[in-house]
Scaffold this active site. Structure first.
Site, PDB file in Angstrom:
ATOM      1  N   TYR A  35       0.808  -1.214   0.000  1.00 34.65           N
ATOM      2  CA  TYR A  35       0.000   0.000   0.000  1.00 34.65           C
ATOM      3  C   TYR A  35       0.849   1.275   0.000  1.00 34.65           C
ATOM      4  O   TYR A  35       0.296   2.384  -0.001  1.00 34.65           O
ATOM      5  CB  TYR A  35      -0.932   0.019   1.209  1.00 34.65           C
ATOM      6  CG  TYR A  35      -1.938  -1.109   1.208  1.00 34.65           C
ATOM      7  CD1 TYR A  35      -2.987  -1.124   0.289  1.00 34.65           C
ATOM      8  CD2 TYR A  35      -1.826  -2.168   2.098  1.00 34.65           C
ATOM      9  CE1 TYR A  35      -3.917  -2.167   0.283  1.00 34.65           C
ATOM     10  CE2 TYR A  35      -2.747  -3.214   2.094  1.00 34.65           C
ATOM     11  CZ  TYR A  35      -3.782  -3.208   1.189  1.00 34.65           C
ATOM     12  OH  TYR A  35      -4.692  -4.233   1.167  1.00 34.65           O
ATOM     13  N   HIS A  40      -4.682   6.284  -1.024  1.00 35.60           N
ATOM     14  CA  HIS A  40      -5.288   6.145   0.306  1.00 35.60           C
ATOM     15  C   HIS A  40      -4.272   6.371   1.419  1.00 35.60           C
ATOM     16  O   HIS A  40      -4.657   6.578   2.571  1.00 35.60           O
ATOM     17  CB  HIS A  40      -5.891   4.740   0.430  1.00 35.60           C
ATOM     18  CG  HIS A  40      -7.308   4.725   0.931  1.00 35.60           C
ATOM     19  ND1 HIS A  40      -8.109   5.850   1.010  1.00 35.60           N
ATOM     20  CD2 HIS A  40      -8.085   3.702   1.391  1.00 35.60           C
ATOM     21  CE1 HIS A  40      -9.303   5.515   1.486  1.00 35.60           C
ATOM     22  NE2 HIS A  40      -9.308   4.229   1.728  1.00 35.60           N
ATOM     23  N   ASN A  87     -10.364   1.120   7.294  1.00 33.65           N
ATOM     24  CA  ASN A  87     -11.760   1.048   7.745  1.00 33.65           C
ATOM     25  C   ASN A  87     -11.919   0.941   9.252  1.00 33.65           C
ATOM     26  O   ASN A  87     -13.021   1.148   9.784  1.00 33.65           O
ATOM     27  CB  ASN A  87     -12.478  -0.126   7.076  1.00 33.65           C
ATOM     28  CG  ASN A  87     -12.662   0.088   5.585  1.00 33.65           C
ATOM     29  OD1 ASN A  87     -12.242   1.100   5.035  1.00 33.65           O
ATOM     30  ND2 ASN A  87     -13.287  -0.868   4.921  1.00 33.65           N
ATOM     31  N   ASN A 133     -14.294   6.025   4.737  1.00 33.37           N
ATOM     32  CA  ASN A 133     -14.485   4.977   5.748  1.00 33.37           C
ATOM     33  C   ASN A 133     -13.606   5.151   6.977  1.00 33.37           C
ATOM     34  O   ASN A 133     -13.998   4.781   8.089  1.00 33.37           O
ATOM     35  CB  ASN A 133     -14.252   3.594   5.128  1.00 33.37           C
ATOM     36  CG  ASN A 133     -15.374   3.184   4.207  1.00 33.37           C
ATOM     37  OD1 ASN A 133     -16.516   3.625   4.358  1.00 33.37           O
ATOM     38  ND2 ASN A 133     -15.077   2.340   3.234  1.00 33.37           N
TER      39      ASN A 133
END
Length: 208
Positions: A35, A40, A87, A133
């Site tokens: 990631y 994000h 999340n 989220n």
């Protein structure tokens, strides 16, 4: 490693602040090498820029996060990069808030915003989750939306049928590199103003 190298390393690190933690600065993202540098994770990337400026090592595992502490604008801050995945960001943030008894008004969240172009940022004193989220989790578990935030632009989906998850978990374009670096610097400067009680000045100077 020689004794001189050891002293050099010690001198290069920011000294630990004294007293109780007064503020939380939390950049949102997802843990794991897969990631890194994704849209994000722009909250993590902003925290990395902050840590680089203040010669910090954000590696101490506490509150389900990688953390460090620093004095910024005269305030003792806990700096966080949650390891809970986006999340469930609220699990990490509220655990730290509860431990140090930090109110939402002194908990600054940095996160991605698809409504802003890369390089743009927007500062707000409070607000809804806006469909994000990570913010939704923090609001739900803390019971408040009254925490200041810095929204970092990552750009909109290229077309309506494009899956949002694929977009925010995708990597920035090469041509975004220069404007992102400037955006990280602006976000760090905005954080410094916010911690100094100059949120209005930060908003006037950096809001896109």
């Amino acid at each position: 490693m020689s004794i001189f190298d050891i002293f050099k390393q010690l001198e290069s690190k920011s000294p630990q602040p004294a007293g109780a933690v007064e503020y939380i600065i939390c950049g949102l993202g997802n843990p794991g090498s897969q990631y890194e540098n994704t849209r994000h994770n722009i909250g993590f990337m902003t925290v990395d820029t902050l840590c680089e400026k203040y010669k910090l090592s954000c590696k101490k595992l506490r509150f389900k996060s990688l953390t460090c502490e620093a004095e910024i604008s005269g305030k003792h801050c806990l700096i966080m990069k949650p390891s809970t995945f986006m999340n469930n960001s609220g699990e990490a943030v509220t655990e730290a808030m509860n431990f140090y008894k930090i109110p939402p008004e002194k908990t600054i969240i940095v996160f991605d915003d698809i409504s802003l172009e890369p390089g743009k940022l927007r500062i707000r004193r409070k607000g809804s989750d806006g469909g994000h989220n990570g913010i939704k989790s923090i609001i739900y578990l803390s019971g408040s939306d009254a925490f200041p935030r810095i929204k970092m632009g990552v750009g909109a989906k290229p077309h309506p049928d494009y899956k949002l998850a694929d977009w925010v978990l995708g990597h920035f374009k090469k041509e975004d590199g220069e404007v992102l670096l400037k955006c990280f610097d602006n976000a760090v400067s905005a954080l410094e103003l916010m911690l100094a009680g100059k949120t209005d000045e930060a908003m006037n100077k950096y809001n896109s």
